[in-house]
Scaffold this active site. Structure first.
Site, PDB file in Angstrom:
ATOM      1  N   ARG A  34       7.038  -8.884  15.715  1.00 50.34           N
ATOM      2  CA  ARG A  34       7.538  -7.555  15.359  1.00 50.34           C
ATOM      3  C   ARG A  34       6.512  -6.492  15.728  1.00 50.34           C
ATOM      4  NH1 ARG A  34       7.148  -4.263  10.763  1.00 50.34           N
ATOM      5  NH2 ARG A  34       9.011  -3.059  10.306  1.00 50.34           N
ATOM      6  N   HIS A  41       0.842  -1.195   0.000  1.00 48.35           N
ATOM      7  CA  HIS A  41       0.000   0.000   0.000  1.00 48.35           C
ATOM      8  C   HIS A  41       0.876   1.242   0.000  1.00 48.35           C
ATOM      9  CE1 HIS A  41       1.124  -0.370   4.250  1.00 48.35           C
ATOM     10  NE2 HIS A  41       0.891   0.937   4.352  1.00 48.35           N
ATOM     11  N   ASP A 100       0.792   5.155   1.883  1.00 52.81           N
ATOM     12  CA  ASP A 100       0.098   5.846   2.963  1.00 52.81           C
ATOM     13  C   ASP A 100      -0.591   7.083   2.379  1.00 52.81           C
ATOM     14  OD1 ASP A 100       1.163   3.950   4.650  1.00 52.81           O
ATOM     15  OD2 ASP A 100       2.763   5.242   5.402  1.00 52.81           O
ATOM     16  N   HIS A 105       4.742   0.128  -0.113  1.00 47.28           N
ATOM     17  CA  HIS A 105       5.483  -0.697   0.848  1.00 47.28           C
ATOM     18  C   HIS A 105       4.581  -1.784   1.409  1.00 47.28           C
ATOM     19  CE1 HIS A 105       3.726   2.766   2.930  1.00 47.28           C
ATOM     20  NE2 HIS A 105       3.669   2.037   4.037  1.00 47.28           N
TER      21      HIS A 105
HETATM   22  C1  LIG Z   1      -5.159   8.719   8.626  1.00 43.66           C
HETATM   23  C2  LIG Z   1      -5.259   7.489   8.171  1.00 43.66           C
HETATM   24  C3  LIG Z   1      -4.234   6.836   7.308  1.00 43.66           C
HETATM   25  C4  LIG Z   1      -4.666   5.383   7.308  1.00 43.66           C
HETATM   26  C5  LIG Z   1      -6.162   5.538   7.314  1.00 43.66           C
HETATM   27  C6  LIG Z   1      -6.380   6.552   8.441  1.00 43.66           C
HETATM   28  C7  LIG Z   1      -6.165   5.844   9.789  1.00 43.66           C
HETATM   29  C8  LIG Z   1      -5.262   4.586   9.650  1.00 43.66           C
HETATM   30  C9  LIG Z   1      -4.139   4.705   8.604  1.00 43.66           C
HETATM   31  C10 LIG Z   1      -3.604   3.346   8.154  1.00 43.66           C
HETATM   32  C11 LIG Z   1      -2.434   2.772   8.957  1.00 43.66           C
HETATM   33  C12 LIG Z   1      -2.002   1.404   8.366  1.00 43.66           C
HETATM   34  C13 LIG Z   1      -1.891   1.413   6.845  1.00 43.66           C
HETATM   35  C14 LIG Z   1      -3.109   2.123   6.226  1.00 43.66           C
HETATM   36  C15 LIG Z   1      -3.060   1.996   4.718  1.00 43.66           C
HETATM   37  C16 LIG Z   1      -4.374   1.602   6.879  1.00 43.66           C
HETATM   38  O1  LIG Z   1      -5.065   0.684   6.500  1.00 43.66           O
HETATM   39  O2  LIG Z   1      -4.636   2.360   8.009  1.00 43.66           O
HETATM   40  C17 LIG Z   1      -3.136   3.551   6.734  1.00 43.66           C
HETATM   41  C18 LIG Z   1      -4.205   4.484   6.151  1.00 43.66           C
HETATM   42  C19 LIG Z   1      -3.706   5.253   4.932  1.00 43.66           C
HETATM   43  O3  LIG Z   1      -2.590   5.796   4.940  1.00 43.66           O
HETATM   44  O4  LIG Z   1      -4.455   5.294   3.965  1.00 43.66           O
HETATM   45  O1  LIG Z   2       5.111  -2.200  10.149  1.00 47.18           O
HETATM   46  C1  LIG Z   2       5.704  -1.536   9.304  1.00 47.18           C
HETATM   47  O2  LIG Z   2       6.931  -1.547   9.188  1.00 47.18           O
HETATM   48  C2  LIG Z   2       4.929  -0.656   8.337  1.00 47.18           C
HETATM   49  C3  LIG Z   2       3.562  -0.252   8.820  1.00 47.18           C
HETATM   50  C4  LIG Z   2       2.863   0.596   7.809  1.00 47.18           C
HETATM   51  O3  LIG Z   2       3.164   0.593   6.647  1.00 47.18           O
HETATM   52  C5  LIG Z   2       1.761   1.486   8.253  1.00 47.18           C
HETATM   53  O4  LIG Z   2       1.382   1.464   9.447  1.00 47.18           O
HETATM   54  O5  LIG Z   2       1.271   2.258   7.400  1.00 47.18           O
HETATM   55 FE   LIG Z   3       2.204   2.215   5.548  1.00 46.46          FE
END
Ligand SMILES: C=C1C[C@]23C[C@H]1CC[C@H]2[C@@]12CCC[C@@](C)(C(=O)O1)[C@H]2[C@@H]3C(=O)O
Ligand SMILES: O=C(O)CCC(=O)C(=O)O
Ligand SMILES: [Fe+2]
Length: 369
Positions: A284, A217, A219, A274
């Site tokens: 982890r 994905h 961010d 990533h």
């Molecule tokens: C402010 C954010 C950014 C979110 C959505 C929302 C809250 C949680 C974040 C994450 C964190 C983990 C990867 C991700 C891809 C996910 O599933 O939740 C992120 C997402 C994004 O970066 O799109």
């Molecule tokens: O666990 C990791 O190293 C990456 C986590 C991540 O990509 C995320 O929280 O958006």
């Molecule tokens: Fe991420």
């Protein structure tokens, strides 16, 4: 922090996500349950890139930048253009605080499953549990550490955002929403910036080749600051090199460019794709600080990086709207806000080349705020 989190939570009121919470006790599994196994196509891609990622003597890793280096801004610009990710050292966040947040996170995830389930994220909320709801689970230490960690992350995220923008020739005066507000004493704060702190926990896995810690994905942020502790697992996608492991370095922090920086830079600093691999023997923990602008401010390609030879590639979006688009279209979100066809291969790379169903991520995560 309250207002920020509530406005990010608002996004999900219209995009409820009904995730199951029936996680087995992943600590005691001998075999990977079928529901966690990825399709063969993905398995192939694991192997396909292995040669690239793990070949001996391969020093192709994202750059490590010393933030005290007078040349840091130029180095950051280069890293953003070529990798979309870099690590920072001498970043001013005390090693003691990184240790504390790691310890607190590990304590949280080692709670009995029943107790963790009480903190389940509601279908239409962004946060795994609010401060009020978690307070009964934690010692005061946990709350103190999280508050202190968020403050340190906010300061570092602001500093890095300015460095990244400065490397594009964009200064503080060029960003209206970052202008000093009445409450910040004229400091150069990103006014009302929003952020989410996400703790990710990846249990050991009996069959790491067939499972995925966190699916590929990007961010949806301006940038993300990631503390990945000492266990590797994070991989970034690099053109020509495939999946590259970001090696944990003591006291280092990983900085990812997100989709909003991609848009703001008009594609000059692409968001980095990533993913996280799981490990047979070591669990982890990672702590991600997902940083963005105030949720209702329009973000568009900055006039300084737009010109006759370089038209704006993306339309203006708020973080609020973009998170909604991401919730609906996942890795195609960026192309949903794209204005015209990419002009060269660099942009054609896109972010939907790893489209995977991420419903069976082998990870537990929780957001606190
Ligand atoms: C402010 C954010 C950014 C979110 C959505 C929302 C809250 C949680 C974040 C994450 C964190 C983990 C990867 C991700 C891809 C996910 O599933 O939740 C992120 C997402 C994004 O970066 O799109
Ligand atoms: O666990 C990791 O190293 C990456 C986590 C991540 O990509 C995320 O929280 O958006
Ligand atoms: Fe991420």
């Amino acid at each position: 922090m309250h207002t920020m989190l509530s406005s990010i939570s608002d996004v999900y009121k219209s995009h409820p996500l009904f995730l199951h919470h029936k996680n087995p006790d992943l600590h005691s599994l001998q075999e990977l349950p079928d529901s966690y196994a990825w399709a063969p196509s993905l398995e192939d891609s694991h192997h396909h890139h292995h040669g690239h990622t793990l070949s001996p003597g391969d020093d192709v890793v994202p750059p490590v930048i010393d933030l005290e280096d007078p040349n840091a801004c130029v180095l950051i610009g280069h890293a953003c253009k070529t990798w979309g990710v870099f690590q920072v050292v001498n970043h001013g966040v005390p090693g003691r605080l990184l240790d504390d947040v790691e310890f607190a996170g590990k304590s949280l995830f080692s709670l009995p499953p029943q107790q963790k389930l009480k903190a389940a994220r509601s279908p239409d909320g962004a946060a795994g549990y609010g401060i009020a709801r978690i307070s009964s689970f934690f010692s005061k230490l946990m709350c103190d550490v999280v508050v202190e960690y968020e403050e340190a992350m906010k300061a570092l995220a602001e500093k890095l955002t300015w460095l990244v923008l400065a490397s594009l020739g964009i200064s503080k005066q060029d960003i209206q929403w970052a202008a000093a507000g009445p409450n910040n004493n004229g400091q150069d704060n990103l006014k009302d910036a929003s952020a989410v702190l996400q703790l990710n926990f990846y249990p050991t896995c009996p069959d790491p080749e067939r499972a995925m810690g966190l699916a590929a994905h990007t961010d949806s942020t301006l940038l993300t600051i990631l503390y990945q502790s000492a266990i590797s697992g994070l991989q970034v996608s690099k053109e020509g090199a495939g999946w590259v492991t970001v090696p944990p370095i003591p006291g280092g922090l990983v900085i990812n460019m997100g989709d909003l920086m991609h848009i703001l830079s008009n594609g000059l600093y692409p968001s980095v794709t990533h993913r996280v691999m799981v490990n047979r023997t070591q669990q982890r923990l990672s702590v991600a600080y997902l940083y963005g602008p105030p949720t209702s401010v329009l973000i568009s390609p900055h006039p300084k990086v737009v010109g006759p030879s370089r038209p704006a590639l993306y339309r203006a979006v708020t973080w609020h709207e973009y998170l909604g688009t991401k919730a609906k279209h996942f890795n195609k979100a960026l192309s949903c806000v794209q204005l015209c066809a990419p002009q060269n291969a660099m942009f054609a790379e896109g972010n939907d080349n790893h489209k995977n169903d991420n419903s069976n991520n082998n990870n537990n995560s929780v957001q606190v705020g």
